[in-house]
Design an enzyme around this catalytic site. Structure first.
Site, PDB file in Angstrom:
ATOM      1  N   ALA A   1     -30.435 -45.486  76.156  1.00  0.00           N
ATOM      2  CA  ALA A   1     -31.637 -45.312  75.327  1.00  0.00           C
ATOM      3  C   ALA A   1     -31.625 -43.865  74.835  1.00  0.00           C
ATOM      4  CB  ALA A   1     -32.883 -45.607  76.153  1.00  0.00           C
TER       5      ALA A   1
ATOM      6  N   SER B   1     -38.221 -37.494  76.898  1.00  0.00           N
ATOM      7  CA  SER B   1     -37.287 -38.529  77.332  1.00  0.00           C
ATOM      8  C   SER B   1     -37.938 -39.889  77.166  1.00  0.00           C
ATOM      9  CB  SER B   1     -36.855 -38.258  78.774  1.00  0.00           C
ATOM     10  OG  SER B   1     -35.765 -39.067  79.136  1.00  0.00           O
ATOM     11  N   ASN B   2     -37.435 -40.895  77.842  1.00  0.00           N
ATOM     12  CA  ASN B   2     -37.998 -42.245  77.736  1.00  0.00           C
ATOM     13  C   ASN B   2     -37.866 -42.964  79.073  1.00  0.00           C
ATOM     14  OD1 ASN B   2     -35.370 -43.750  77.794  1.00  0.00           O
ATOM     15  ND2 ASN B   2     -35.031 -42.520  75.961  1.00  0.00           N
ATOM     16  N   ARG B   3     -38.323 -44.203  79.122  1.00  0.00           N
ATOM     17  CA  ARG B   3     -38.452 -44.901  80.407  1.00  0.00           C
ATOM     18  C   ARG B   3     -37.190 -45.608  80.868  1.00  0.00           C
ATOM     19  NH1 ARG B   3     -43.142 -48.838  79.615  1.00  0.00           N
ATOM     20  NH2 ARG B   3     -42.404 -49.521  81.659  1.00  0.00           N
ATOM     21  N   SER B   4     -36.081 -45.418  80.202  1.00  0.00           N
ATOM     22  CA  SER B   4     -34.852 -46.097  80.635  1.00  0.00           C
ATOM     23  C   SER B   4     -34.484 -45.687  82.065  1.00  0.00           C
ATOM     24  CB  SER B   4     -33.706 -45.726  79.692  1.00  0.00           C
ATOM     25  OG  SER B   4     -32.486 -46.162  80.239  1.00  0.00           O
TER      26      SER B   4
END
Ligand code: CTP
Length: 212
Positions: A88, A21-24
């Site tokens: 994101a 995943s990502n930091r959004s």
């Protein structure tokens, strides 16, 4: 107007307990959904996994993966007059998803990743008179990259931010953005609460809709 907003990250499963995943945090997209609803618009919010309350008056559709977000956008885009892709979306996902938890072993583990669908590209044929707004989260030269994406994705507006700044982008309550219009004009918004940037964006969408 009917406004469709996407927000948050997507999660791409590797096995039943792990994902990429990502930091959004979803805050920018949620702020846009809230501002649009406050301004009296009908709002549907397609949300990745986030820890945020649904804004008042907003219809929320929860998804997890990029594929599920792509399916949801496809299903709802014809309802909207403006699409704001603030999510994101993960660009890559594990090529195979293990049905059982992967066990550790000696040595290294190599993951094979495949591309996820490009959501904006997939709804391009449905654009017509709809207003499409994209985001560009950059760590390099935000303006140049954003202008490239604005053209490549056939957008009406792109919101560019430099996510390497401590006061902008992921996980913070403020943002500092450039709004780049398909007419070539650029407007810089200095560090401001995401709610303020969101209402500027809603105002831009309303003005663009009136021009049509
Ligand atoms: N986006 C999308 N589908 C994807 C990835 C991104 O629709 N699979 C959307 C985002 O929601 C955003 C815009 O495209 O509005 C730009 O996203 P970004 O990740 O900055 O750009 P990419 O197209 O992924 O380009 P790059 O990897 O070169 O930065």
């Amino acid at each position: 107007m009917n406004i469709l907003v996407t927000a948050g990250p997507t999660r791409e499963a590797l096995d039943p307990v792990r994902f990429l995943s990502n930091r959004s945090s979803g805050r920018m997209g949620y702020a846009i959904a809230a501002a649009a609803a406050q301004a009296g618009h009908a709002v549907r919010l397609i949300s990745g996994p986030v820890a945020l309350e649904t804004p008042a008056g907003v219809e929320r559709i929860d998804v997890v993966s990029a594929q599920a977000m792509a399916d949801a956008v496809q299903a709802h885009v014809t309802w909207c007059e403006a699409l704001v892709m603030a999510a994101a979306v993960a660009d890559w996902r594990p090529a195979t998803v293990s049905p059982a938890k992967l066990k550790k072993h000696a040595g290294t583990l190599t993951l094979e990743l495949e591309r996820t669908p490009d959501i904006l590209a997939s709804v391009q044929p449905l654009k017509g008179a709809r207003i499409y707004v994209g985001f560009a989260a950059e760590t390099g030269d935000p303006e140049a990259e954003a202008r490239r994406k604005l053209a490549a994705k056939g957008l009406d507006l792109i919101v560019a931010n430099d996510v390497s700044r401590p006061d902008a982008g992921f996980e913070v309550a403020t943002n500092a953005v450039m709004l780049i219009d398909s007419d070539g004009s650029l407007r810089q918004i200095e560090t401001a609460p995401k709610a303020e940037i969101a209402s500027e964006l809603v105002t831009w969408i309303e003005a663009r809709a009136k021009q049509a």
